[in-house]
Scaffold this active site. Structure first.
Site, PDB file in Angstrom:
ATOM      1  N   GLU A 277       0.899  -1.173   0.000  1.00  0.00           N
ATOM      2  CA  GLU A 277       0.000   0.000   0.000  1.00  0.00           C
ATOM      3  C   GLU A 277       0.923   1.204   0.000  1.00  0.00           C
ATOM      4  O   GLU A 277       1.528   1.517   1.033  1.00  0.00           O
ATOM      5  CB  GLU A 277      -0.871   0.028   1.261  1.00  0.00           C
ATOM      6  CG  GLU A 277      -1.527  -1.290   1.632  1.00  0.00           C
ATOM      7  CD  GLU A 277      -2.778  -1.578   0.835  1.00  0.00           C
ATOM      8  OE1 GLU A 277      -3.258  -0.675   0.131  1.00  0.00           O
ATOM      9  OE2 GLU A 277      -3.267  -2.717   0.903  1.00  0.00           O
ATOM     10  N   CYS A 312      -1.752   9.685   2.256  1.00  0.00           N
ATOM     11  CA  CYS A 312      -1.377   9.086   0.965  1.00  0.00           C
ATOM     12  C   CYS A 312      -2.346   9.495  -0.139  1.00  0.00           C
ATOM     13  O   CYS A 312      -1.973   9.647  -1.287  1.00  0.00           O
ATOM     14  CB  CYS A 312      -1.357   7.574   1.098  1.00  0.00           C
ATOM     15  SG  CYS A 312      -2.847   6.919   1.888  1.00  0.00           S
ATOM     16  N   GLU A 411       5.300  12.954  -4.812  1.00  0.00           N
ATOM     17  CA  GLU A 411       4.483  12.998  -3.593  1.00  0.00           C
ATOM     18  C   GLU A 411       5.208  13.865  -2.559  1.00  0.00           C
ATOM     19  O   GLU A 411       6.281  13.503  -2.080  1.00  0.00           O
ATOM     20  CB  GLU A 411       4.283  11.580  -3.041  1.00  0.00           C
ATOM     21  CG  GLU A 411       3.358  11.552  -1.844  1.00  0.00           C
ATOM     22  CD  GLU A 411       3.234  10.171  -1.209  1.00  0.00           C
ATOM     23  OE1 GLU A 411       4.233   9.452  -1.101  1.00  0.00           O
ATOM     24  OE2 GLU A 411       2.107   9.822  -0.810  1.00  0.00           O
TER      25      GLU A 411
HETATM   26  P1  NAD Z   1       8.643   4.578   4.407  1.00  0.00           P
HETATM   27  O1  NAD Z   1       8.570   3.715   3.215  1.00  0.00           O
HETATM   28  O2  NAD Z   1       9.862   5.395   4.604  1.00  0.00           O
HETATM   29  O3  NAD Z   1       8.509   3.696   5.735  1.00  0.00           O
HETATM   30  C1  NAD Z   1       7.393   2.896   5.977  1.00  0.00           C
HETATM   31  C2  NAD Z   1       7.789   1.765   6.903  1.00  0.00           C
HETATM   32  O4  NAD Z   1       8.764   0.964   6.243  1.00  0.00           O
HETATM   33  C3  NAD Z   1       8.454   2.226   8.206  1.00  0.00           C
HETATM   34  O5  NAD Z   1       8.087   1.379   9.253  1.00  0.00           O
HETATM   35  C4  NAD Z   1       9.929   2.078   7.904  1.00  0.00           C
HETATM   36  O6  NAD Z   1      10.723   1.889   9.044  1.00  0.00           O
HETATM   37  C5  NAD Z   1       9.928   0.850   7.026  1.00  0.00           C
HETATM   38  N1  NAD Z   1      11.078   0.744   6.132  1.00  0.00           N
HETATM   39  C6  NAD Z   1      11.781   1.753   5.550  1.00  0.00           C
HETATM   40  N2  NAD Z   1      12.780   1.238   4.808  1.00  0.00           N
HETATM   41  C7  NAD Z   1      12.707  -0.111   4.912  1.00  0.00           C
HETATM   42  C8  NAD Z   1      13.459  -1.180   4.380  1.00  0.00           C
HETATM   43  N3  NAD Z   1      14.524  -0.974   3.598  1.00  0.00           N
HETATM   44  N4  NAD Z   1      13.089  -2.441   4.685  1.00  0.00           N
HETATM   45  C9  NAD Z   1      12.016  -2.674   5.474  1.00  0.00           C
HETATM   46  N5  NAD Z   1      11.271  -1.694   6.033  1.00  0.00           N
HETATM   47  C10 NAD Z   1      11.613  -0.424   5.742  1.00  0.00           C
HETATM   48  O7  NAD Z   1       7.355   5.476   4.411  1.00  0.00           O
HETATM   49  P2  NAD Z   1       6.908   6.565   5.475  1.00  0.00           P
HETATM   50  O8  NAD Z   1       7.650   7.816   5.245  1.00  0.00           O
HETATM   51  O9  NAD Z   1       6.931   5.967   6.836  1.00  0.00           O
HETATM   52  O10 NAD Z   1       5.366   6.752   5.110  1.00  0.00           O
HETATM   53  C11 NAD Z   1       4.919   7.630   4.158  1.00  0.00           C
HETATM   54  C12 NAD Z   1       4.537   6.888   2.893  1.00  0.00           C
HETATM   55  O11 NAD Z   1       3.506   5.949   3.179  1.00  0.00           O
HETATM   56  C13 NAD Z   1       3.945   7.819   1.847  1.00  0.00           C
HETATM   57  O12 NAD Z   1       4.487   7.503   0.593  1.00  0.00           O
HETATM   58  C14 NAD Z   1       2.464   7.517   1.897  1.00  0.00           C
HETATM   59  O13 NAD Z   1       1.781   7.809   0.712  1.00  0.00           O
HETATM   60  C15 NAD Z   1       2.480   6.057   2.196  1.00  0.00           C
HETATM   61  N6  NAD Z   1       1.195   5.614   2.742  1.00  0.00           N
HETATM   62  C16 NAD Z   1       0.388   4.852   1.949  1.00  0.00           C
HETATM   63  C17 NAD Z   1      -0.852   4.446   2.408  1.00  0.00           C
HETATM   64  C18 NAD Z   1      -1.755   3.578   1.567  1.00  0.00           C
HETATM   65  O14 NAD Z   1      -2.694   2.993   2.101  1.00  0.00           O
HETATM   66  N7  NAD Z   1      -1.518   3.458   0.277  1.00  0.00           N
HETATM   67  C19 NAD Z   1      -1.278   4.829   3.683  1.00  0.00           C
HETATM   68  C20 NAD Z   1      -0.426   5.610   4.463  1.00  0.00           C
HETATM   69  C21 NAD Z   1       0.817   5.997   3.978  1.00  0.00           C
END
Ligand code: NAD
Length: 511
Positions: A277, A312, A411
């Site tokens: 997601e 998002c 984004e």
């Molecule tokens: P992110 O991808 O940086 O991190 C998300 C999660 O993944 C965190 O727990 C982080 O620690 C983990 N993570 C980061 N790198 C990783 C790796 N290499 N391996 C495993 N895990 C890892 O995203 P963010 O900044 O926390 O969140 C914002 C993003 O989430 C935005 O792009 C937003 O659009 C998206 N989002 C999407 C939805 C949806 O339903 N489509 C909902 C909410 C947020």
């Protein structure tokens, strides 16, 4: 937007007269939760975290590594294989999960405070949106699970084939910081209801509410090992979880960049199912045949600036037909002052802080790029409330954005709205779909044929028509293209956390 997720008995009651005083009474858990207990990191290392409200130190919490993930996954696997949860009658899991939902509701003030301290959202939203939706989500899947039937296949008289849905085993859940409780509930509730054991990795930017949830899960009598929480960075704890050979399904919500890594981790390990997601850049098309621009502007500004623009599905690209664009821009600008940031711990506040300094600076850099590229910043564009020490940004609107500008393509994940002008329906559709993302889209029009024509052609998981707030636990949430492949919410989410199994029996037709 997400506020309308709630089909709930009513708003939760805010019992607290002074949230600043209440803040000092809250206990902050700061270690992993594994096999029913709080445990330190094996490495002994911690991560320091500030609250975005005032930039002051909030907590130092455990920095998980592969060793901690291994322990958590082993606990989850043992709990799953024991059958203590997976073999319970669905009605019994339902009773326990309803109990869990009630405890979340009873602890709404504390959970809301943790959410606001962690990521800066207004306390009234934390309680009435985030906690409420979390309660609602657990209730929904608890109620659903004893109504899921298997199938009998129409094979013929000499055989009997039936198909059952079984839990997959160990579910890894990796979630972001923008709706820490809600995103967690969207994974945990269907996964637990289906009988799986879960290892959750919350964002390093918002670890607190997950730990409180875990404590409440134990109080609700969810057996030890069925829900585990490992804290830490994505590239350490998150990567170890996504690569783990004993994790059968990974539910991921986060950025597109990280979602791509999830697919690589799966192929490098055990081909675990990945449900991504991911990010969005939702386009909303406003046509000159729509008769209430004031309403459109109020709704879109509200959705855009909700959660400080850190949603998002935020309608960050508003495409307006040329002859109504000046009017629409004026109306949008009029709404912006209603969304000025203020102290998140005041119950009257509607816009809070950005999650941390790094993210605030990233959003401000996008605003600078917009200015440099020739878009016209008509409202906001600056940091706000800097004397507080916290990380606030004014609601910002750019006019005269062109489709290929960086601010129209990437984004931003902050309170920055871009207005793009178009002449024809075909042009609007082309601009809307010329994006790597495909999470949500919107149409404002009174032409029924146009609405249906476009709803089919817009590349998005959800298309909103003459509203943008519609959302509900009963409908799927997810995107297409680089916004991901999974669907949270609704009964469809149960499919992610179950396996179909076929059982064949031979029937002797001679007697
Ligand atoms: P992110 O991808 O940086 O991190 C998300 C999660 O993944 C965190 O727990 C982080 O620690 C983990 N993570 C980061 N790198 C990783 C790796 N290499 N391996 C495993 N895990 C890892 O995203 P963010 O900044 O926390 O969140 C914002 C993003 O989430 C935005 O792009 C937003 O659009 C998206 N989002 C999407 C939805 C949806 O339903 N489509 C909902 C909410 C947020």
């Amino acid at each position: 937007m997400i506020k309308y997720l709630i089909i709930f008995e009513g708003e939760l009651i805010m019992h607290i007269a002074n949230w600043h005083e209440y803040r000092n009474k809250i206990k902050l858990n700061n270690t992993h939760w594994i096999n029913g207990s709080f445990v330190e990191s094996k490495s002994g290392q911690t991560i320091d975290k500030q609250t975005p409200i005032d930039g002051k130190h909030l907590v130092s919490f455990a920095r998980g590594t592969k060793a901690d993930v291994d322990t958590a996954v082993a606990a989850a696997k043992k709990a799953f294989c024991s059958g203590i949860w997976s073999d319970l009658a669905p009605a019994k899991r339902k009773a326990i999960l309803l109990n869990f939902a009630k405890l979340i509701e009873d602890n709404c003030n504390e959970l809301a405070m943790l959410e606001t301290l962690d990521m800066g959202k207004p306390i009234s939203e934390s309680i009435n949106v985030d906690v409420s939706a979390t309660v609602n989500c657990f209730r929904y899947y608890a109620e659903a699970i004893d109504k899921v039937y298997g199938e009998v296949a129409p094979t013929g008289p000499d055989s009997f084939a039936y198909i059952i849905k079984q839990p997959v085993g160990v579910v890894g859940a990796i979630v972001p910081w923008n709706y820490p409780l809600i995103m967690t509930a969207w994974k945990l509730a269907p996964a637990l209801a289906a009988g799986n054991a879960v290892v959750l990795k919350p964002s390093e930017r918002s670890p607190l509410s997950a730990l409180k949830l875990a404590e409440l899960a134990k109080e609700a009598l969810i057996p030890d090992g069925v829900l585990n929480v490992v804290l830490g960075y994505g590239h350490e704890a998150g990567e170890a979880l996504a690569l783990h050979p004993d994790v059968n399904v990974l539910g991921f919500t986060g950025s597109t960049l990280t979602g791509k890594k999830m697919l690589a981790y799966s192929s490098q390990s055990n081909l675990k199912r990945i449900y991504n997601e991911l990010g969005g850049k939702s386009a909303v098309l406003v046509f000159n045949d729509y008769n209430n621009l004031e309403r459109a502007a109020a709704t879109l500004a509200g959705s855009m600036f909700y959660n400080q623009g850190q949603s998002c599905n935020a309608p960050s690209r508003i495409l307006v037909q040329e002859d109504i664009a000046d009017e629409m821009v004026k109306l949008l600008a009029k709404r912006a002052p209603l969304h000025q940031p203020a102290d998140p711990l005041l119950p009257t506040t509607g816009m809070g802080a950005m999650v941390d300094q790094k993210h605030m600076e990233r959003v401000l850099a996008y605003i600078e790029t917009g200015n440099k590229n020739g878009a016209e910043c008509i409202v906001g564009g600056k940091r706000a409330l800097s004397d507080s020490g916290g990380y606030y940004i004014e609601p910002t609107i750019f006019d005269k954005v062109t489709p290929n500008m960086t601010i129209a393509q990437e984004e931003i994940f902050g309170p920055v709205l871009s207005v793009i002008r178009f002449k024809t329906e075909a042009e609007a559709l082309q601009i809307a779909n010329a994006s790597d993302y495909g999470l949500q889209a919107g149409i404002w029009s009174n032409d029924v044929s146009r609405i249906h024509r476009l709803a089919r052609k817009l590349q998005a998981g959800t298309v909103h028509v003459n509203q943008f707030d519609g959302d509900n636990i009963t409908v799927p949430f997810g995107g297409v293209k680089q916004s991901g492949n999974g669907r949270d919410k609704s009964l469809h989410a149960l499919d992610k956390y179950t396996e179909l199994k076929t059982v064949w029996l031979q029937i002797n037709t001679d007697n």
